[in-house]
Enzyme design. Sequence first.
Site, PDB file in Angstrom:
ATOM      1  N   GLU A  77       1.048  -1.103  -0.100  1.00  0.00           N
ATOM      2  CA  GLU A  77       0.101  -0.218  -0.035  1.00  0.00           C
ATOM      3  C   GLU A  77       0.362   0.948  -0.294  1.00  0.00           C
ATOM      4  OE1 GLU A  77      -2.269   0.089   3.488  1.00  0.00           O
ATOM      5  OE2 GLU A  77      -4.125   1.679   3.029  1.00  0.00           O
ATOM      6  N   LYS A 149      -8.349   3.071  -2.671  1.00  0.00           N
ATOM      7  CA  LYS A 149      -9.165   2.480  -1.317  1.00  0.00           C
ATOM      8  C   LYS A 149     -10.391   2.616  -0.942  1.00  0.00           C
ATOM      9  CE  LYS A 149      -7.579   1.513   2.995  1.00  0.00           C
ATOM     10  NZ  LYS A 149      -6.022   1.837   3.975  1.00  0.00           N
ATOM     11  N   CYS A 199      -5.008  -2.624   1.727  1.00  0.00           N
ATOM     12  CA  CYS A 199      -5.351  -3.416   3.132  1.00  0.00           C
ATOM     13  C   CYS A 199      -6.990  -3.411   3.491  1.00  0.00           C
ATOM     14  CB  CYS A 199      -4.703  -2.046   3.570  1.00  0.00           C
ATOM     15  SG  CYS A 199      -3.846  -2.581   5.621  1.00  0.00           S
ATOM     16  N   SER A 236       0.614  -3.298   7.334  1.00  0.00           N
ATOM     17  CA  SER A 236      -0.138  -3.703   8.347  1.00  0.00           C
ATOM     18  C   SER A 236       0.286  -3.744   9.505  1.00  0.00           C
ATOM     19  CB  SER A 236      -1.640  -5.163   7.892  1.00  0.00           C
ATOM     20  OG  SER A 236      -1.802  -5.358   9.292  1.00  0.00           O
ATOM     21  N   GLY A 365      21.005  -0.878  36.924  1.00  0.00           N
ATOM     22  CA  GLY A 365      21.100  -1.194  37.764  1.00  0.00           C
ATOM     23  C   GLY A 365      19.781  -3.114  37.958  1.00  0.00           C
ATOM     24  N   ASP A 368      14.333  -2.524  34.088  1.00  0.00           N
ATOM     25  CA  ASP A 368      14.241  -1.468  32.632  1.00  0.00           C
ATOM     26  C   ASP A 368      15.546  -1.146  31.943  1.00  0.00           C
ATOM     27  OD1 ASP A 368      11.616  -1.352  33.220  1.00  0.00           O
ATOM     28  OD2 ASP A 368      11.394   0.091  33.703  1.00  0.00           O
ATOM     29  N   SER A 369      16.272  -0.893  32.099  1.00  0.00           N
ATOM     30  CA  SER A 369      17.795   0.330  31.654  1.00  0.00           C
ATOM     31  C   SER A 369      18.133  -1.051  31.024  1.00  0.00           C
ATOM     32  CB  SER A 369      18.697   0.723  32.633  1.00  0.00           C
ATOM     33  OG  SER A 369      18.673   0.613  33.722  1.00  0.00           O
TER      34      SER A 369
END
Lengths: 660, 660
Positions: A77, A149, A199, A236, A365, A368-369
Amino acid sequence: MQDFFNTLELADKYLVNDKDVPEDIFNKLSKVTAEGGYIGMAQINPIVGDIEYNAKKIAKYIKFAEKIGLEAVVFPETALMGYPIEDTIDRHPIIVAENVKWLMQIAKLAKNTIAIVGFIEPRLKKQGKKYFNSVVVMQNGEIKGIVRKSLLPTYSEFNDYRYVEPSSVTGIQPADTLCTGECIKSESSLYNGYGISICEDCWNDGEFFERTLYKIDPTEELAKEQPKLFINCSASPTRAKKEQLKHNMLSFISKKYKKPFIYVNQVGAIDNMSFDGTSRVYGKDGELIARAKSFEEQFLIVNPYKNIGKIYPLTNGLDKSLTEQKVFTLEYESDLERTYKTIIQGIRDYFKKCGFKRAVLGLSGGLDSTVCAVLMADAIGKENVFGISMPSNITSKESKSDAELLAHNLGINFTEAPIKDMINTTTVCLNNLFSTVEKKWQDRYTKSFTPDNIQARSRAMFLWGISNEFPSCIPIATSDKSELYMGYATINGDMSGGFAPIADVPKTKLFAFARWLNKNREEKNAIPEAVILKKPGAELAIDPKTNKPLIAEDALMPYEFLDEIIWRIENKNETYNDFINTEFVYEKHNEVTFEQKIEWLNKFYRRMSTALYKWSILPPSIIVEARSINKCDYRQPITSSRINYKGASEEYIIESLGLN
Amino acid sequence: MQDFFNTLELADKYLVNDKDVPEDIFNKLSKVTAEGGYIGMAQINPIVGDIEYNAKKIAKYIKFAEKIGLEAVVFPETALMGYPIEDTIDRHPIIVAENVKWLMQIAKLAKNTIAIVGFIEPRLKKQGKKYFNSVVVMQNGEIKGIVRKSLLPTYSEFNDYRYVEPSSVTGIQPADTLCTGECIKSESSLYNGYGISICEDCWNDGEFFERTLYKIDPTEELAKEQPKLFINCSASPTRAKKEQLKHNMLSFISKKYKKPFIYVNQVGAIDNMSFDGTSRVYGKDGELIARAKSFEEQFLIVNPYKNIGKIYPLTNGLDKSLTEQKVFTLEYESDLERTYKTIIQGIRDYFKKCGFKRAVLGLSGGLDSTVCAVLMADAIGKENVFGISMPSNITSKESKSDAELLAHNLGINFTEAPIKDMINTTTVCLNNLFSTVEKKWQDRYTKSFTPDNIQARSRAMFLWGISNEFPSCIPIATSDKSELYMGYATINGDMSGGFAPIADVPKTKLFAFARWLNKNREEKNAIPEAVILKKPGAELAIDPKTNKPLIAEDALMPYEFLDEIIWRIENKNETYNDFINTEFVYEKHNEVTFEQKIEWLNKFYRRMSTALYKWSILPPSIIVEARSINKCDYRQPITSSRINYKGASEEYIIESLGLN
C-alpha cells in the site's frame, strides 16, 4: 523447486544490498519463470515521504521482475509514499505532486510484466477529501488502470479517513481518471483477471467477522466477476494477537471464493508502528502456499496457479495467536520473539530514518534500563551504545556492579558518573528557592517527591548533555508500560529521551523477556541473574519502614495485579465493578483482603487519571501489545481526569438531579 | 424588551454561580415568556467525561426553562459528555453507559418545555462503529425522539469518525431506537416543527462552499419538510478566520430556506481547544437577531418567530474575519482580543479541569516569558503566579531588572535564583563525562550547544522542583510558535512545562500582542517598553562576532521573514518554489539578496524537518491560529524528515530511475 528458491535467495541478497544481480542468477531464475504464471511480491521498507528513495527501490524490483519475465510484481500500500504519511500531504501538497511525477516515470519500466504500485493520488473534484489511497496497474510502459481504497480505517494507529476519500467503486478504474478525482467503473473490475484491493478493503467479510465496520465488502464485489486470483496491497503493523486473525481471515476468503489470495505487506518501522511484512499467498482451498520472512525486506516469487511457493518460518509469537489469549496470563514465552523483533526493527528504523547513529542511556542495574541496553546494543550495534551508571547515595553497590557487568557482557561502552555533586548543588539551590517561595505560598508539602526527582533529572541532564556533545546521538527513555500507566516516571527524568523502546511492555512481561534474552541471544546470559531476581525499585528514596530503598510494588501494588488490570482494560474493556467481582491471577496464589483490593483499584484509577499528561509527552516508542497508551494509538483528553470509572447508582443520580 | 434582557442577565448571574434564582426574577421573566415562542440557549462549559458535573448543569437549565415556561431549551453537541471525548469511550465504555443512565433521569425534568440534549449513544448493531453522536428531544418527562450526527469531521482538531458511526438518516428518529444502533426515519423528520442537526451537519451547503467534504447536505434534507426553524447543536472551537465563515454560512442558510436558525455552541476549553461559544440566532432573512457572549457561559433567550433577541458585542478579532486575510501581514491588531480571550480561557480551564491552582515560570526579561507571565496572572490570579529570574553570567543587568519590573507591575510573586552554581557543577560533571566518552567516540563536536542547554535545563530543574514542592503547581513552557517551527527551544529546558500558553503565537504577533496588552489591560503598560524594544535572544550564548549575547534572528533569520514562511505554508500550502518566486513583505522594506533568501529557505526546511520530534513532545497548548503544529491538529511522522520540499525535475527523475 528447492533450487529455484535457493537461487532466488541469492538474488535477493544482491537486491536488498543494491548490488547488481549476476547474469547467471538471472538465467537460472528465468528458466523456471519463463513458463509463465510467476508473480513477484516486493515486501519493501519505505521511508515515509522520501519519494526518491522509495521510487528507486520500486524501480529496482520492477526491472528485476521484467528481466526474469514475471507475470506481475506487487508492492505494498502507498509504497511510493510510505505508510502512513498522515496530515503531511494536506499541509505540503507538493509531496503528492512529486509522487505522481515519479510514478509516471516508473510506469515506463513495466513492459511485459504487470506492476502494481501504491501511491497517494490527488483529486481535483470539488467534493470530498483531496486525495485517494490508490494503486496503479502498469504494463506496456503505461498506466492501465487504477484501484482506489474504499474502506478507510480510523481506529487505533489508523487515520486514513483524515486525509483520503473513500472510493465508491471496487476494482480497476479507467487510467484516464488518474488524478481527476472521479470514481468510474471500468468494463471489468479485473485486470488480467486479478481482483485487486488495498489493505482494509479485505477486512470486512460479514461471514468471518462477528462485527464489521463498513457497509460494503469490496472482496465480495470483486468475487462476482470471478477473478483468477485476489491481490491485496497492504501496510499492516504487527500487534499482539493480530497474525492469527489475519491468517484465519485470508485463508477463509480464499476458501470461500475458491481463489488464490496474494497479500503483500509493508515491512519496517515508521515512528511508533512496526510493520512485520510476512506477506503470503493462499491457494484456492485456503491453504498457505507461500510466506515471506517477517521484519525483513524480501522479494518473493510465487506461482499461485500451480501452488508453487516457499513458506518461510513464522517468527514465534506471531503464531502464538493461533490459540488466542482470552484471559490474562503470565505465560509470555510464546510472544517474546515477536516482541523482540518488533522492538529491534522499531529502534533500527527510527535511528536509520532520522539519521541517528548512537544512543546513551543510564544503567541503574534495574530491569528496565537493563533490557533497554540489550535492545539498543542489538538494534544499533554495541559500539554505538554508551551505558552510564549514575549512582547516588541511595544506589547500592550491587546496582553499580550489576550495571557494569551487564555492560561488560554486552560489550557496550560504559562509564560511571556519580550524581552526588549535582544532587548537592541542586538541593542547596532548591532549598534556598523553596524557602523564598514558602514565604508567599505557605502550604509547602511536608513530604515531597522533590529529592527523588532531582536524582532522575540530574541523570537526564547528563544523558542529554552527551547527546548535545556527540554527533547523531540520542538518550534513551527507559520507562515501561506498567509504570507509565501509574505515572510512575519522572518528567525530564527517566521518562525523557529521544526514543522509548519498552514503553509498551508491561513489567511482568519484561521479567520473562529478560530470561528469554538470556536464553535466545547469541551471547547467553548477558543479563546478570541478580537483575532479574531483585524487586524493582527506582532507588530514589528510602522506605522509612525498612530503611532500605523503596520497592516499587510497595509504592504502587504488585506488578502482577497491576498488569492484569491494564490487560483487562485494554483487551476486555473491563471496569471497576468487573475487577471487584472477579478473581485476579494474583489472588489465586496470594491472600488479598477485599479492602486491599479496593485500595489497589482506587490507587490505579487515581494514578491513571493524572498520568494522562505524561502519556501526551511520551517520546516515540514502538507499539507492541494489542492496545497501548501510545498517542498514535490512543487519545484521551488530559482534562478528562475527573471521569468516574466506578459509575453511579440510580438512586444517587435521582438524588443528584433533585428528582426525589 | 430591554427590561426582559436585563432581568435575564440577573438570573444568569445566579445560574452561572449555582445560586437559587429569586422568585421575583422568575415572575418578571415569566410575564414575557408566557406569551409562548421563547427558546432558551444554554451555552455551557462542560468538563469532558465528568458526567455528573455536566448533568447537574444541564438539569439546572432545564428546571429554569420549565419554570419560566420556555417553549424549548437547547444544549451544545454531546453536552452530557463534553466534546471531544476521543478514544476514551472505546477503552472505557462504562462512561457511555453512565451518560445514558443520567440522560434517562434528565428526561424526567423536561415537562412542558422541550429539552434538546446532546450525548454519546451506544449502538448494539454488529455493523459499524460502537457509538452515535446524538441529541435527544425530551418532553412530558420522556424521550420523544433522537437526532444523530451524519457528517463526521476528521481533519485538524476533529476526529469524530474515529469513534462514532455516521447516521444514515437526517432529523428526528423514533425514541424506541435509542441505544439500538438502528437508524430509522420517523414519519416526520421534525419535532414541533424543528429541523434539528448536529454541528458539522450544517457545514456542507454546496451553494455556499466552493468545496464540500460530504455527499449529503442534512440541512437541505430537513428543509424539504418545511421546518418552523433550524436548530444546530454544536461544539466548534475558535480559530483565526473561522467566525466570518460561520456567520456568512449560517446567515446564508437562513436566507436560502427562509427559516430562522438557532445555533448553540459549547464554550470553554478542553486541552488544546478553546471553544468560543458565541451562540447565535438568525432570522428568516439571514439577519442576526441574537448572539451570546464569547468565552463565557451564558443562558440566552430568544423568540425566533418574532425576531426578539439580544445581540451581545462580538469579541474583536472574531469579526476581523469579516475582511478575510488573503496575504501575510503584520497588522495583527484586529485579532488580538480574540487571541487574548482564547488563551486566557484555555489556561483557566486547563487549570480548573485538571485541579491545578498555581504556576511557576522563568522570567528572562525577554518577550516570550513576559507575555506568558501576563497571561498567567490574568488567567489564574497574580497571587498564584511565581516568576523567577534565573540569571547566568550571560544575563544582562537589564534582563534582570526588566523581569523584576514586570513582576512588580503585574503584582505576581517574584524572586531571583541565580543558576551559576548549577552551571558550574553541571559543567564540571559533564566535562569529566565528555572526556571519558570521547575516548570511545572520538568525533566530539568542537562547538556544541551543550553550554546553552545546561542553562535552559538548570532553569527547568528549578521550576519543576517548585512544582514538586508546592501543591497544585505546574511550570509554564514559554516557547513561541516561530521558534518551535525552527526547533529553537531546549528539550527539558524552556520547551518543557505543564502547559505552553503561546506555542501557537508567532513571534511577530507577540510583539503586537505585548503592545496590545499594555494598552488594553486594566493596569496599563505592565510590560516594560524595553522588553518590547529589545531584539529577542535566548541569552544562552555569546555571539563571537559582537561579543554580546547572540540575537535569535542572527541564529535563525528575521522573524518577519520566518513568520511569513509559516503563514504561507499553513494558510496557502505554499512551497519552496512559491517562496522563491514571490516577494516577501520583509523584502519590500529590506534588501535581501537571492543567495540570502535561498539560505533562509534552506535553513527553514532543514530546521523544520528535524523539529518534528519536538512538536511531538510539546506540552498541552491552546490552538489560536488557523493552522498549527499542535499534535491534536497536525500530525507528521518524525521519520519523514527526509522529505524533499523542493521537488525534483523530470530530467532528474528520469536519470535516477535509469530511464535515459
